[in-house]
Design an enzyme around this catalytic site. Structure first.
Site, PDB file in Angstrom:
ATOM      1  N   CYS A   1     -12.647 -68.285  12.193  1.00 26.16           N
ATOM      2  CA  CYS A   1     -13.186 -67.399  13.233  1.00 26.16           C
ATOM      3  C   CYS A   1     -13.261 -68.188  14.529  1.00 26.16           C
ATOM      4  O   CYS A   1     -14.009 -69.164  14.621  1.00 26.16           O
ATOM      5  CB  CYS A   1     -14.563 -66.872  12.835  1.00 26.16           C
ATOM      6  SG  CYS A   1     -15.365 -65.884  14.128  1.00 26.16           S
TER       7      CYS A   1
ATOM      8  N   CYS B   1     -12.552 -61.686  20.053  1.00 25.38           N
ATOM      9  CA  CYS B   1     -12.033 -62.449  18.916  1.00 25.38           C
ATOM     10  C   CYS B   1     -11.222 -63.617  19.453  1.00 25.38           C
ATOM     11  O   CYS B   1     -10.182 -63.419  20.086  1.00 25.38           O
ATOM     12  CB  CYS B   1     -11.171 -61.554  18.025  1.00 25.38           C
ATOM     13  SG  CYS B   1     -10.445 -62.414  16.614  1.00 25.38           S
TER      14      CYS B   1
END
Length: 257
Positions: free
Chosen positions: A197, A73
């Site tokens: 994101c 991530c």
């Protein structure tokens, strides 16, 4: 057991952060991850990050999506660096370990520059693209992104046969200029659109400017502004890929685990 936690966000991508250098968390049973990330019954977050010691790096980032699955991530890693700075583990520079391998980062005030892994290729899929930036990303160029059905189309691609069984993240891009794009993302593991994101905007920037020798692409997301800079690697692929943006502490507290 009561544990202390911190809430961080990076362009609206939010994370529960836990200092687990004493390794008191049971990472073999992740039911508690889902509960803490639940926005009704827990703290609420897109993911959870535990910071642990590592003999070869400044720290190790153990990341979970809100459903308990694991992946790299980008925004979470930037928040982890900011959190490690708060804990006094790092100052201006760091080398740390994530699920996809080692990373470098630079920390200045609330801005974190994260060096991503090299990318070996960009696949073209019937006009769309696929890039793995530590997590898998399907990318589609669209018009009128403000009104585009990101959830419906993202879910369809995420669960499509070509990506089974693991699935993929799905990004939709609208060009705003030669150096700027707007990106919206359906995230696997969150199973919804998120405000931002990090690995997704990195993949989107590479797909958008794939033919350039070097580029810095400014990226608008629903949660704020990011930038990605990169260079073409000798031969094939891309290197020196940096994801740049804010990472901020929101609040802290204590919760029963």
């Amino acid at each position: 057991m009561n544990i202390s936690f911190y809430k961080y966000q990076g362009t609206g991508n939010d994370f529960v952060m836990i200092d687990d250098r004493d390794e008191v968390l049971d990472l073999s049973d992740i039911s508690w991850v889902k509960r803490l990330c639940d926005r009704k019954f827990g703290i609420g977050a897109d993911g959870l990050i535990a910071i642990r010691n590592h003999k070869d790096y400044d720290f190790e980032m153990v990341y979970f999506n809100s459903d308990g699955s694991q992946s790299m991530c980008g925004n979470g890693a930037r928040c982890a660096v900011a959190f490690a700075g708060q804990l006094g583990i790092v100052s201006e520079k760091t080398k740390f370990l994530a699920i996809d391998g080692p990373h470098e980062a630079l920390l200045s005030d609330s801005i974190v520059e994260l060096k991503m892994g090299d990318v070996s290729s960009i696949d073209v899929l019937e006009g769309d693209f696929f890039v793995n930036t530590g997590s898998p990303h399907h990318i589609r160029m669209v018009e009128e992104i403000d009104s585009y059905p990101v959830f419906e189309q993202g879910k369809e691609v995420r669960y499509s046969e070509q990506y089974q069984p693991a699935g993929t993240n799905v990004n939709f891009i609208q060009k705003q200029s030669e150096e700027r794009i707007f990106v919206r993302t359906y995230e696997r593991g969150v199973e919804n659109e998120t405000l931002s994101c990090g690995t997704g905007v990195t993949a989107a920037a590479l797909a958008f400017a794939a033919d350039r020798e070097a580029a810095t692409i400014q990226i608008q997301t629903l949660g704020g502004e990011l930038a990605v800079r990169f260079e073409k690697a000798p031969g094939v692929g891309y290197q020196n890929i940096w994801l740049i943006g804010p990472a901020e502490r929101v609040f802290s507290g204590e919760i029963k685990l």
